[in-house]
Write a protein that holds these residues in place. Structure first.
Motif, PDB file in Angstrom:
ATOM      1  N   HIS A  37      63.159  12.649 -37.286  1.00  0.00           N
ATOM      2  CA  HIS A  37      62.253  12.884 -36.601  1.00  0.00           C
ATOM      3  C   HIS A  37      62.202  12.832 -35.108  1.00  0.00           C
ATOM      4  O   HIS A  37      62.050  13.641 -34.185  1.00  0.00           O
ATOM      5  CB  HIS A  37      60.826  12.247 -37.025  1.00  0.00           C
ATOM      6  CG  HIS A  37      59.631  12.556 -36.272  1.00  0.00           C
ATOM      7  ND1 HIS A  37      58.690  13.619 -36.848  1.00  0.00           N
ATOM      8  CD2 HIS A  37      58.973  12.038 -35.390  1.00  0.00           C
ATOM      9  CE1 HIS A  37      57.823  13.764 -36.090  1.00  0.00           C
ATOM     10  NE2 HIS A  37      57.687  12.807 -34.966  1.00  0.00           N
ATOM     11  N   GLU A  72      62.623  15.718 -32.025  1.00  0.00           N
ATOM     12  CA  GLU A  72      61.805  15.770 -30.856  1.00  0.00           C
ATOM     13  C   GLU A  72      62.557  15.591 -29.547  1.00  0.00           C
ATOM     14  O   GLU A  72      62.546  16.418 -28.575  1.00  0.00           O
ATOM     15  CB  GLU A  72      60.822  14.544 -30.568  1.00  0.00           C
ATOM     16  CG  GLU A  72      59.639  14.739 -31.840  1.00  0.00           C
ATOM     17  CD  GLU A  72      58.803  13.581 -31.915  1.00  0.00           C
ATOM     18  OE1 GLU A  72      57.527  13.794 -32.171  1.00  0.00           O
ATOM     19  OE2 GLU A  72      59.141  12.515 -31.625  1.00  0.00           O
ATOM     20  N   HIS A  84      54.019  13.479 -38.862  1.00  0.00           N
ATOM     21  CA  HIS A  84      53.178  12.362 -38.186  1.00  0.00           C
ATOM     22  C   HIS A  84      52.230  11.934 -39.631  1.00  0.00           C
ATOM     23  O   HIS A  84      52.132  10.754 -39.770  1.00  0.00           O
ATOM     24  CB  HIS A  84      52.264  12.732 -37.057  1.00  0.00           C
ATOM     25  CG  HIS A  84      53.347  12.825 -35.950  1.00  0.00           C
ATOM     26  ND1 HIS A  84      52.739  13.623 -34.747  1.00  0.00           N
ATOM     27  CD2 HIS A  84      54.540  12.319 -35.737  1.00  0.00           C
ATOM     28  CE1 HIS A  84      53.796  13.470 -33.784  1.00  0.00           C
ATOM     29  NE2 HIS A  84      54.896  12.782 -34.469  1.00  0.00           N
ATOM     30  N   HIS A 125      52.039   5.710 -30.675  1.00  0.00           N
ATOM     31  CA  HIS A 125      53.121   6.842 -30.451  1.00  0.00           C
ATOM     32  C   HIS A 125      52.597   8.200 -30.893  1.00  0.00           C
ATOM     33  O   HIS A 125      52.626   9.204 -30.204  1.00  0.00           O
ATOM     34  CB  HIS A 125      54.522   6.278 -31.259  1.00  0.00           C
ATOM     35  CG  HIS A 125      55.524   7.200 -31.209  1.00  0.00           C
ATOM     36  ND1 HIS A 125      56.495   6.925 -32.291  1.00  0.00           N
ATOM     37  CD2 HIS A 125      55.784   8.423 -30.680  1.00  0.00           C
ATOM     38  CE1 HIS A 125      57.664   7.907 -31.795  1.00  0.00           C
ATOM     39  NE2 HIS A 125      56.942   8.727 -31.052  1.00  0.00           N
ATOM     40  N   GLU A 166      51.373  11.688 -28.944  1.00  0.00           N
ATOM     41  CA  GLU A 166      52.110  13.035 -29.254  1.00  0.00           C
ATOM     42  C   GLU A 166      50.780  14.010 -29.618  1.00  0.00           C
ATOM     43  O   GLU A 166      50.926  15.186 -29.229  1.00  0.00           O
ATOM     44  CB  GLU A 166      53.132  12.975 -30.355  1.00  0.00           C
ATOM     45  CG  GLU A 166      54.319  12.400 -29.506  1.00  0.00           C
ATOM     46  CD  GLU A 166      55.707  11.904 -30.434  1.00  0.00           C
ATOM     47  OE1 GLU A 166      55.658  12.250 -31.671  1.00  0.00           O
ATOM     48  OE2 GLU A 166      56.624  11.476 -29.772  1.00  0.00           O
TER      49      GLU A 166
HETATM   50 FE   LIG Z   1      56.383  12.439 -33.385  1.00  0.00          FE
END
Ligand SMILES: [Fe+2]
Ligand SMILES: [Fe+2]
Length: 238
Positions: A130, A134, A172, A216, A220
């Motif tokens: 992941h 990103e 997520h 986090h 996002e």
């Molecule tokens: Fe993320």
């Protein structure tokens, strides 16, 4: 102007990140559950909304609190990379080492630690690719969009970054579910009385993983992705 009860959890934490501590203390999810209003979230958690409002209003502002919605996208991404991606790359392997030690010594008489180690391993397998996605795709595209107004993914012009954003938000949710599972398997990251120092260090590291990752995902989902959508909309309107 909406009242505080009608504002979303994500919006309240974006405005003042230290509010996440209050939501954590009441067991209210502010990352993947950030779209709920304060009123809805208090109802689900079984807490009087007035009590939450009192807690939020009496919390003093702290100097490190920063509303990242006002920062440049490039600066926000730099912050995510240092505080969250670098943190994960340093700590996911460290937690795996602690997990192996605890399972080796205690797995036979405390099978829950085997389950906890498995969930951490699954989270790591989800999270490492992941971060790569990103860093290789979405973050460079967001920086480029802010700098030029062009929507590019890799070297290709695309209509929107909604596709990769959707994939990231879906992942997520998976990570959030694994953190929830770690929280319940560890009884809120509280080691049992008989736990040795390594077992305690393992739970302590998992608690930090939970805090760091929720902050986090919140940044996002609730700050970066809405900023990208607004930049795209501004580009279409011009
Ligand atoms: Fe993320
Ligand atoms: Fe990230």
């Amino acid at each position: 102007m909406s009242t505080i009860q009608e504002r979303t959890i994500g919006d309240l934490v974006a405005e003042r990140p230290s509010r996440s501590r209050i939501f954590e203390a009441f067991g209210i999810d502010y990352c993947c559950g950030g779209k709920r209003t304060l009123l809805q979230a208090s109802g689900t958690a079984g807490i009087a909304v007035e009590q939450l409002v009192r807690e939020l209003e009496s919390q003093p502002a702290i100097a490190q609190d920063r509303d990242w919605r006002e920062a440049a996208v490039a600066e926000l991404i730099d912050h995510i990379l240092v505080e969250h991606h670098d943190w994960l790359r340093a700590n996911l392997p460290r937690i795996s080492v602690l997990a192996e030690k605890v399972v080796r010594v205690h797995g036979g008489h405390a099978p829950v630690v085997v389950r906890i180690a498995d969930v951490h391993s699954a989270l790591r397998q989800e999270m490492e690719p992941h971060l790569e996605k990103e860093e290789r795709m979405l973050f460079p595209a967001a920086r480029h969009l802010e700098a030029t107004g062009e929507v590019l993914l890799g070297c290709h012009a695309v209509d929107s970054l909604e596709g990769p954003i959707g994939v990231m938000e879906h992942e997520h949710v998976a990570v959030g579910a694994m953190l929830d599972e770690l929280g319940s398997l560890t009884d809120g990251f509280r080691p049992p009385e008989e736990a040795c120092n390594t077992w305690r260090a393992f739970y302590d590291a998992l608690a930090e993983l939970d805090r760091n990752t929720r902050a986090h995902v919140h940044l996002e989902n609730e700050v970066l992705h809405p900023r990208i959508r607004r930049l795209e909309a501004a580009g279409r309107a011009s």
